[in-house]
Design a protein around this motif. Structure first.
Motif, PDB file in Angstrom:
ATOM      1  N   VAL A   1      10.610  -2.169   3.731  1.00 23.80           N
ATOM      2  CA  VAL A   1       9.501  -2.762   4.488  1.00 23.80           C
ATOM      3  C   VAL A   1       9.940  -4.056   5.158  1.00 23.80           C
ATOM      4  O   VAL A   1       9.587  -4.332   6.322  1.00 23.80           O
ATOM      5  CB  VAL A   1       8.288  -2.997   3.557  1.00 23.80           C
ATOM      6  CG1 VAL A   1       7.218  -3.823   4.259  1.00 23.80           C
ATOM      7  CG2 VAL A   1       7.712  -1.671   3.087  1.00 23.80           C
ATOM      8  N   ALA A   2      10.720  -4.855   4.449  1.00 26.95           N
ATOM      9  CA  ALA A   2      11.199  -6.117   5.029  1.00 26.95           C
ATOM     10  C   ALA A   2      12.082  -5.858   6.241  1.00 26.95           C
ATOM     11  O   ALA A   2      11.983  -6.564   7.265  1.00 26.95           O
ATOM     12  CB  ALA A   2      11.961  -6.911   3.969  1.00 26.95           C
TER      13      ALA A   2
ATOM     14  N   HIS B   1       0.866  -1.172   0.000  1.00 23.85           N
ATOM     15  CA  HIS B   1       0.000   0.000   0.000  1.00 23.85           C
ATOM     16  C   HIS B   1       0.909   1.230   0.000  1.00 23.85           C
ATOM     17  O   HIS B   1       1.626   1.491   0.966  1.00 23.85           O
ATOM     18  CB  HIS B   1      -0.905  -0.009   1.233  1.00 23.85           C
ATOM     19  CG  HIS B   1      -1.918   1.088   1.224  1.00 23.85           C
ATOM     20  ND1 HIS B   1      -2.765   1.330   2.296  1.00 23.85           N
ATOM     21  CD2 HIS B   1      -2.240   2.014   0.286  1.00 23.85           C
ATOM     22  CE1 HIS B   1      -3.551   2.357   2.008  1.00 23.85           C
ATOM     23  NE2 HIS B   1      -3.248   2.784   0.805  1.00 23.85           N
ATOM     24  N   ILE B   2       0.875   1.987  -1.111  1.00 25.07           N
ATOM     25  CA  ILE B   2       1.792   3.109  -1.316  1.00 25.07           C
ATOM     26  C   ILE B   2       0.971   4.387  -1.452  1.00 25.07           C
ATOM     27  O   ILE B   2       0.009   4.443  -2.246  1.00 25.07           O
ATOM     28  CB  ILE B   2       2.642   2.903  -2.586  1.00 25.07           C
ATOM     29  CG1 ILE B   2       3.411   1.579  -2.491  1.00 25.07           C
ATOM     30  CG2 ILE B   2       3.588   4.071  -2.816  1.00 25.07           C
ATOM     31  CD1 ILE B   2       3.949   1.086  -3.811  1.00 25.07           C
ATOM     32  N   ILE B   3       1.355   5.406  -0.705  1.00 24.43           N
ATOM     33  CA  ILE B   3       0.656   6.689  -0.767  1.00 24.43           C
ATOM     34  C   ILE B   3       1.666   7.775  -1.121  1.00 24.43           C
ATOM     35  O   ILE B   3       2.701   7.926  -0.452  1.00 24.43           O
ATOM     36  CB  ILE B   3      -0.033   7.024   0.569  1.00 24.43           C
ATOM     37  CG1 ILE B   3      -1.172   6.035   0.823  1.00 24.43           C
ATOM     38  CG2 ILE B   3      -0.549   8.454   0.578  1.00 24.43           C
ATOM     39  CD1 ILE B   3      -1.932   6.266   2.108  1.00 24.43           C
TER      40      ILE B   3
ATOM     41  N   PRO C   1      -0.553   2.496   5.554  1.00 26.86           N
ATOM     42  CA  PRO C   1       0.219   2.210   4.335  1.00 26.86           C
ATOM     43  C   PRO C   1       1.587   1.616   4.651  1.00 26.86           C
ATOM     44  O   PRO C   1       2.108   1.748   5.771  1.00 26.86           O
ATOM     45  CB  PRO C   1       0.367   3.592   3.689  1.00 26.86           C
ATOM     46  CG  PRO C   1       0.298   4.547   4.835  1.00 26.86           C
ATOM     47  CD  PRO C   1      -0.659   3.935   5.816  1.00 26.86           C
ATOM     48  N   ASP C   2       2.143   0.938   3.656  1.00 26.76           N
ATOM     49  CA  ASP C   2       3.502   0.409   3.786  1.00 26.76           C
ATOM     50  C   ASP C   2       4.547   1.468   3.444  1.00 26.76           C
ATOM     51  O   ASP C   2       5.632   1.484   4.019  1.00 26.76           O
ATOM     52  CB  ASP C   2       3.687  -0.797   2.855  1.00 26.76           C
ATOM     53  CG  ASP C   2       2.764  -1.941   3.219  1.00 26.76           C
ATOM     54  OD1 ASP C   2       2.886  -2.451   4.342  1.00 26.76           O
ATOM     55  OD2 ASP C   2       1.911  -2.302   2.385  1.00 26.76           O
TER      56      ASP C   2
ATOM     57  N   ILE D   1       9.226   5.836   5.146  1.00 28.35           N
ATOM     58  CA  ILE D   1       9.165   7.115   4.440  1.00 28.35           C
ATOM     59  C   ILE D   1      10.201   7.129   3.323  1.00 28.35           C
ATOM     60  O   ILE D   1      11.390   6.868   3.561  1.00 28.35           O
ATOM     61  CB  ILE D   1       9.418   8.293   5.399  1.00 28.35           C
ATOM     62  CG1 ILE D   1       8.435   8.251   6.559  1.00 28.35           C
ATOM     63  CG2 ILE D   1       9.299   9.611   4.652  1.00 28.35           C
ATOM     64  CD1 ILE D   1       6.986   8.371   6.171  1.00 28.35           C
ATOM     65  N   CYS D   2       9.736   7.440   2.110  1.00 27.78           N
ATOM     66  CA  CYS D   2      10.622   7.628   0.953  1.00 27.78           C
ATOM     67  C   CYS D   2      10.524   9.098   0.535  1.00 27.78           C
ATOM     68  O   CYS D   2       9.420   9.623   0.356  1.00 27.78           O
ATOM     69  CB  CYS D   2      10.223   6.714  -0.196  1.00 27.78           C
ATOM     70  SG  CYS D   2      11.218   6.945  -1.696  1.00 27.78           S
TER      71      CYS D   2
END
Length: 978
Positions: A969-970, A482-484, A610-611, A641-642
């Protein structure tokens, strides 16, 4: 004065070209005479020395000699003049009885010197003869020059005549080739005619039996008689053609004689030219032009020899038809014999006999045909009835299939609207967060049950829809992420630059990889609402903190480019996003810090977990510190956070005190290891804060990632980036190949593809007509430029490129404007200067539709940026077959590779590049591009096709982002388990 006059005469003699053999004896003899004069009148000199010196020294002596002789001759004349000058200053010259002097000259001497001046004993006859000899030499030289010019004119006229003869012979050769082809065709016709006669000979008995029943032996309407008549007429025409070929062959022989005579004339001209060259060489004339003419004449001679060889081959080819004349005569004899035989064989009685038999057969055949027709008609009726029944069944089944749409055929807009519906129920507190999560996962996986439920409930009330959907709730794991995206721009609804294209392009690419992608934007009053047809306000109000109090936010939802998008409308008295423009306001820091806090509040209150939260540029860089400092402690801690910085030139600095408005602790954030600006310690830097607080930091190309780690490129952040190098990476942007597709583009005049480039030329004509550019000269390349006119884009090089394009014989079209007033005024002046020019147009505005047409019409594209983080212009240009001319910097260095760079594999060479950001570097690249376009049109077309086939889509870039997301995420999940 007499000696001075001699000096002048002698100097002029040298200047006029007196031969050296004549000049040296005269010089020696004159020197002896002057020495003798000095000895005889020494006493007189002593008496008058004081009074005479001034007048003698004022006499002009011409020592400036202009001659074509060597340096030794010039030295001799100079020494002689010096001797004469000294004698003039020291002695008084007496006249000699054997020297003739004019009365006028004697009178002048008496008046000036108050005494009679005697001339030295110099033989004036020698001087006069010497002068006359010099005049003769000059006359001869002038005559030689005139003769040389006449010969040159004659040679030039002979050259023109010879060239005309060659042109005439080339035309004759072309005609001869055509005649040879015609003769070959006639030969084939003759052979076919022979075959026809042989075939006719064997078919005669069969034709006798068939034709006897219909025609008499002498019936002129008989098909066989008509065929023979046609063959006879064709033979007559063939005879005429062969005779014509014979006559034309004789004309060619005459042409050969004419060529031979031309060669003889050329030999005479060549010998005359050699003789003239030797004569003019003796007269010391420059014959460089005659040498070039000689080379041209020799080249013409070679061309004549080549033509002679071609004529010889043509003559041999024309002899072939004459070889077939004997075969034709024999064939004609066979025809005559065949006609006589036919006359004897056709008997009138047999025709009547077979005619009756044939008539009976025809009647029986007609009766049978009628029976077959009736049977067939009944079968057709039965078949039509069965086809109708089958068609009705197919239509019925098709309608059923249309009522049940396939999961694979449903567009992304369908699923995005379903997600918006679920989130609206959650925000309106109609369903629980767990139920919303279950329904979102079903939608995310495109489950057939939720599709059928949604289609079945479309006509029902909201209460009935909600009850039906709740029956589907179940806890199921999702395979994707799930990407926002939280951003200030998104194309096409709110676009200023490349950021908007990245958000929509990357989002759609990740969506195609089966990830759940959502976007949060500010709701600008100036955004393109027509690109959000299903925009609606949710029945919910989100309150967010700012300046020590809570402010309400209205939430709007809709789909853009198939992605679910949420728009935040702040109810703040400053009307942050109701300014009529996206950026450039005095309180931009406050506007976007408010938006960043409200976006996180929306995620928190909606229960989304979200992921990945991906924020872009300084406008949403606040998200990273806000997330970890405030919302992670509230429970919104599932995401990594990216942060992507699209341009390090804009870093969002402001006084540290302004950071308190969004709720961040100023004392905690204004530290060197957090958000404190590296250059001004009383300010905070939002981009630095995002770099420090984000789990992933990216920029938009690998080369730009290296450049910003230097002091010049990093704009003060290079040390921060080096300290975070393990999480910092450069990923080249892509383009939306659906939006930028010349085969489907609705904005261009004619669609085209790499396999068929004809439409590109038609688009070039269309834009020339639309902008009133000259389009009669199709060979002129069209250079395009679409850009913001800011220093980063190299405006001084763009200006130079306009003028250089005109000098190189091209056309230039610029589309773009500048937010910098003096740059805008400068280009307005340039536009005014070229407003009536036939090859330049400057359109100082933004026009999306026109940009598509410029990409499609241009042959080359100028991108001379001082620095370029990524740049999408060069990728779009290549997609449309416009070859880029770009400076090697940032993303341009990662996407444009020079065609002349042997270190680059041929399959990747796609444009022209330069390194130094100056006019010389740009000139070099432009000149190479123009030469390639003009001299290698076939290679240029192959280059255009190669550029159009290059893959600049988001698929590759999205895969790199996907890998970064999954690793981050991992690591987070592994840390949580520990």
């Amino acid at each position: 004065m007499a000696s001075g006059a001699c000096s002048l005469v002698f100097a002029r003699g040298v200047s006029w070209g007196i031969p050296r053999a004549v000049r040296v004896p005269i010089a020696c003899r004159s020197l002896a005479v002057f020495c003798k004069m000095r000895h005889r009148h020494l006493s007189s000199q002593q008496k008058r020395q004081q009074s005479k010196r001034a007048s003698w020294e004022q006499l002009p002596v011409n020592t400036n000699t202009q001659s074509h002789s060597d340096s030794n001759e010039e030295d001799s004349s100079a020494d002689f003049s010096n001797v004469v000058q000294k004698t003039d200053g020291e002695s008084e010259v007496n006249s000699q009885p054997d020297v003739a002097v004019s009365s006028i000259e004697e009178s002048n001497i008496v008046i000036e010197n108050e005494a009679r001046v005697e001339h030295p004993s110099i033989h004036l006859e020698d001087l006069i003869a010497l002068i006359r000899n010099a005049e003769k030499n000059i006359l001869l030289l002038n005559q030689a020059r005139v003769h040389a010019l006449e010969e040159i004119d004659k040679i030039l006229s002979d050259k023109a005549a010879l060239q005309a003869e060659i042109n005439f012979l080339e035309m004759k050769l072309a005609e001869t080739d055509a005649r040879i082809k015609l003769a070959a065709q006639e030969k084939i016709n003759v052979e076919l005619l022979g075959d026809q006669f042989e075939k006719l000979k064997f078919e005669m008995p069969a034709r006798d039996s068939i034709e006897e029943g219909k025609y008499g032996a002498f019936d002129c309407k008989s098909p066989l008689v008509l065929e023979l008549n046609a063959l006879g007429a064709e033979n007559i025409l063939l005879k005429d053609d062969i005779q014509t070929l014979r006559l034309k062959l004789s004309d060619i022989n005459e042409i050969e004689k004419r060529v031979s005579s031309l060669e003889n004339e050329y030999s005479l001209l060549d010998s005359s030219l050699m003789e003239l060259q030797s004569q003019l060489t003796n007269a010391q004339v420059d014959f460089s032009k005659l040498d070039s003419l000689q080379h041209e004449c020799r080249a013409l001679s070679d061309k004549v020899e080549n033509l002679q060889a071609l004529f010889n081959r043509a003559s041999k080819g024309l002899n072939v038809p004459s070889l077939d004349l004997q075969q034709y005569d024999e064939l004609q004899k066979k025809v005559n014999k065949l006609e006589a035989a036919m006359t004897e064989k056709f008997l009138y009685e047999k025709f009547h006999h077979y005619e009756g038999i044939l008539q009976q057969k025809i009647e029986s055949f007609e009766e049978r045909l009628q029976v077959i027709y009736e049977e067939t008609h009944s079968e057709i009726l039965l078949f039509q009835e069965s086809v109708k029944q089958f068609g009705d069944k197919i239509i019925e089944e098709s309608e059923k299939k249309l009522e049940e749409p396939s999961l694979e055929n449903l567009p992304w807009e369908f699923w995005s609207r379903l997600l918006v519906l679920i989130d609206s129920w959650l925000l309106e507190k109609k369903i629980s967060p767990s139920d919303a999560k279950s329904l979102r996962e079903l939608t995310w996986k495109k489950d057939a049950r939720i599709r059928d439920t949604y289609l079945a409930c479309m006509s029902k009330s909201d209460h009935e829809k909600l009850a039906t959907f709740l029956k589907l709730t179940s806890s199921r794991a999702s395979k994707g992420m799930h990407i926002i995206h939280i951003a200030a721009e998104m194309a096409p609804v709110a676009k200023v630059g490349g950021l908007g294209d990245v958000v929509s392009g990357l989002g759609k690419a990740l969506q195609r990889k089966e990830h759940l992608v959502e976007v949060i934007l500010p709701k600008y009053d100036c955004m393109q609402y027509d690109h959000v047809p299903d925009l609606k306000a949710l029945d919910v109000v989100i309150e967010s903190y700012f300046d020590g109090r809570l402010f309400k936010n209205k939430i709007w939802a809709g789909t853009v480019e198939g992605l679910p998008v949420y728009f935040i409308e702040p109810h703040h008295p400053a009307k942050f996003f109701w300014r009529g423009k996206y950026y450039g306001e005095h309180d931009d820091f406050k506007r976007f810090s408010f938006f960043s806090r409200a976006a996180l509040e929306l995620l928190y209150q909606s229960g989304k977990r979200p992921d990945i939260i991906h924020c872009h540029d300084w406008q949403t860089a606040f998200v990273a510190p806000l997330y970890w400092d405030i919302y992670a402690t509230k429970g919104l801690n599932s995401a990594r956070i990216c942060f992507t910085c699209h341009n390090f030139e804009h870093q969002g600095t402001a006084p540290a005190s302004e950071l308190a408005s969004c709720g961040l602790d100023v004392h905690q954030m204004n530290r060197p290891d957090r958000m404190q600006d590296n250059s001004a310690h009383d300010k905070v830097n939002t981009v630095k804060g995002a770099i420090v607080f984000s789990n992933i930091v990216t920029t938009v190309s690998p080369t730009y990632a290296q450049e910003v780690c230097t002091a010049e490129g990093g704009r003060g952040l290079h040390q921060t980036l080096k300290s975070c190098s393990k999480k910092f990476v450069g990923i080249l942007n892509g383009i939306d190949i659906d939006a930028w597709n010349p085969s489907t583009d609705k904005y261009i005049s004619v669609q085209y593809s790499a396999d068929d480039l004809r439409g590109k030329a038609e688009n070039k004509d269309a834009i020339r007509e639309q902008l009133k550019l000259s389009w009669s000269e199709g060979s002129r390349p069209l250079v395009g430029c679409i850009t913001r006119l800011v220093p980063q884009k190299g405006v001084h090089l763009i200006r130079h490129a306009i003028y250089r394009t005109v000098e190189l014989g091209g056309q230039f079209v610029l589309l773009g404007s500048s937010p910098v007033p003096h740059i805008q005024r400068e280009f307005e002046d340039i536009a005014k200067h070229f407003q009536n020019h036939s090859h330049v147009r400057l359109l100082l505005r933004y026009d999306d539709a026109l940009s598509h047409l410029i990409y499609a019409a241009s042959d080359m594209f100028i991108i001379p940026s001082m620095f370029e983080p990524c740049g999408l212009t060069q990728m779009i240009a290549m997609r449309y077959g416009s070859v880029p001319i770009a400076r090697k910097t940032g993303g341009l260095n990662d996407s444009v590779f020079d065609v002349d760079d042997n270190m680059i594999p041929v399959q990747y060479q796609n444009g022209f590049t330069f390194v130094t950001p100056d006019e010389q570097g740009l000139n070099s690249a432009m000149e190479r591009a123009f030469q390639y376009y003009i001299k290698n049109p076939k290679s240029w077309q192959q280059l255009v096709q190669k550029d159009m086939r290059m893959d600049f889509s988001w698929d590759s870039s999205a895969s790199q982002y996907e890998e970064l997301y999954e690793k981050s995420v991992a690591r987070a999940r592994a840390a949580a388990r520990v």
